[in-house]
Design a protein around this motif. Sequence first.
Motif, PDB file in Angstrom:
ATOM      1  N   UNK A   7     156.982   5.742  42.942  1.00  0.00           N
ATOM      2  CA  UNK A   7     156.769   5.688  44.386  1.00  0.00           C
ATOM      3  C   UNK A   7     155.293   5.820  44.736  1.00  0.00           C
ATOM      4  N   UNK A   8     154.594   6.723  44.029  1.00  0.00           N
ATOM      5  CA  UNK A   8     153.164   6.894  44.278  1.00  0.00           C
ATOM      6  C   UNK A   8     152.405   5.625  43.895  1.00  0.00           C
ATOM      7  N   UNK A   9     152.750   5.033  42.765  1.00  0.00           N
ATOM      8  CA  UNK A   9     152.091   3.791  42.336  1.00  0.00           C
ATOM      9  C   UNK A   9     152.315   2.690  43.367  1.00  0.00           C
ATOM     10  N   UNK A  10     153.547   2.542  43.849  1.00  0.00           N
ATOM     11  CA  UNK A  10     153.836   1.501  44.837  1.00  0.00           C
ATOM     12  C   UNK A  10     153.064   1.740  46.134  1.00  0.00           C
ATOM     13  N   UNK A  11     152.893   3.015  46.485  1.00  0.00           N
ATOM     14  CA  UNK A  11     152.171   3.301  47.725  1.00  0.00           C
ATOM     15  C   UNK A  11     150.678   3.034  47.596  1.00  0.00           C
ATOM     16  N   UNK A  12     150.108   3.355  46.448  1.00  0.00           N
ATOM     17  CA  UNK A  12     148.650   3.297  46.301  1.00  0.00           C
ATOM     18  C   UNK A  12     148.139   1.978  45.753  1.00  0.00           C
ATOM     19  N   UNK A  13     149.018   1.159  45.151  1.00  0.00           N
ATOM     20  CA  UNK A  13     148.550  -0.107  44.585  1.00  0.00           C
ATOM     21  C   UNK A  13     147.944  -0.969  45.691  1.00  0.00           C
ATOM     22  N   UNK A  14     146.736  -1.420  45.469  1.00  0.00           N
ATOM     23  CA  UNK A  14     146.062  -2.277  46.426  1.00  0.00           C
ATOM     24  C   UNK A  14     145.453  -1.561  47.608  1.00  0.00           C
ATOM     25  N   UNK A  15     145.463  -0.242  47.586  1.00  0.00           N
ATOM     26  CA  UNK A  15     144.869   0.496  48.702  1.00  0.00           C
ATOM     27  C   UNK A  15     143.371   0.240  48.773  1.00  0.00           C
TER      28      UNK A  15
END
Length: 272
Positions: free
Chosen positions: A53-61
């Motif tokens: 979930x953290x990876x999905x949220x932060x990817x491309x930030x």
Amino acid sequence: MKVVADEPVVGVADRVAAVADLGDDAPDRLLESLATDGLSLPAERGLPGIARRVIDRLRGARPVEELGEVDAAFEILGLHVPPAGRAALHLARSESGDRQVSIKAIGSGFGGGRTLTLAVDEDIPERNRCMVIRQHVTLAVRRFERDAAGQPWIRTDVVAWSNREFVGLDPCVHCGASGDDLDPLEFDEDEAGALDLRSYDAAVTRKSAMTLAGKRKADIGVDVGGKAGAGFHLEQQTTISCTASYTFPAGRWFLPYRPAGDTAALPYWAVR
């Protein structure tokens, strides 16, 4: 205080950027990377799949606004004086490992941090008012978002340790409090260490050899010019062998007390 070590700690967001393209292996690689530095994700124990979930949220930030650098400070050590009395602190001159404070500060919003190890080498001569030693730290604050429709968030990075400051407290908000009104959920009282001089006619001096040892954690918030709230998570490990000397005036009852669970703190002094 002498700096023994000062090292950066890579934050969660930067670790995600390094593993985000590894597909199904990315969550395990992220958790392994964090474990190596003694870190964990928020709610890791209670929320299965948190790494994904953290990876999905932060990817491309990406950063959308630089909010600047701000100064913050926290207390490393304090010496508290019995009301109308005196106090001093003398360090044991043995191995430097018996006089160390180790600090880890990690920025909020998945930011980076730093560790700091200090050798404490200053005695505090006898004085008649309370004092604390504060460590200053420099924080870089940015606003991030993942995409135009995404919810932005504030990321704080701990970028540098600054000066250490000796501060006299006049008044001290803790010493002189009524010993009958202390909140047992907030403070630990040391009834065995209380001293009753209400029927005595002379000052009494007490010297206590001790080792201040323990770990404390705190979340410290900082206002960024009214624009946003930044902050960092603090962990401090203290091992200090010392002798504290206190002189108590006649005519009062003195009760040593500490923040709940903080075994590495010298006591405050309540009265009756």
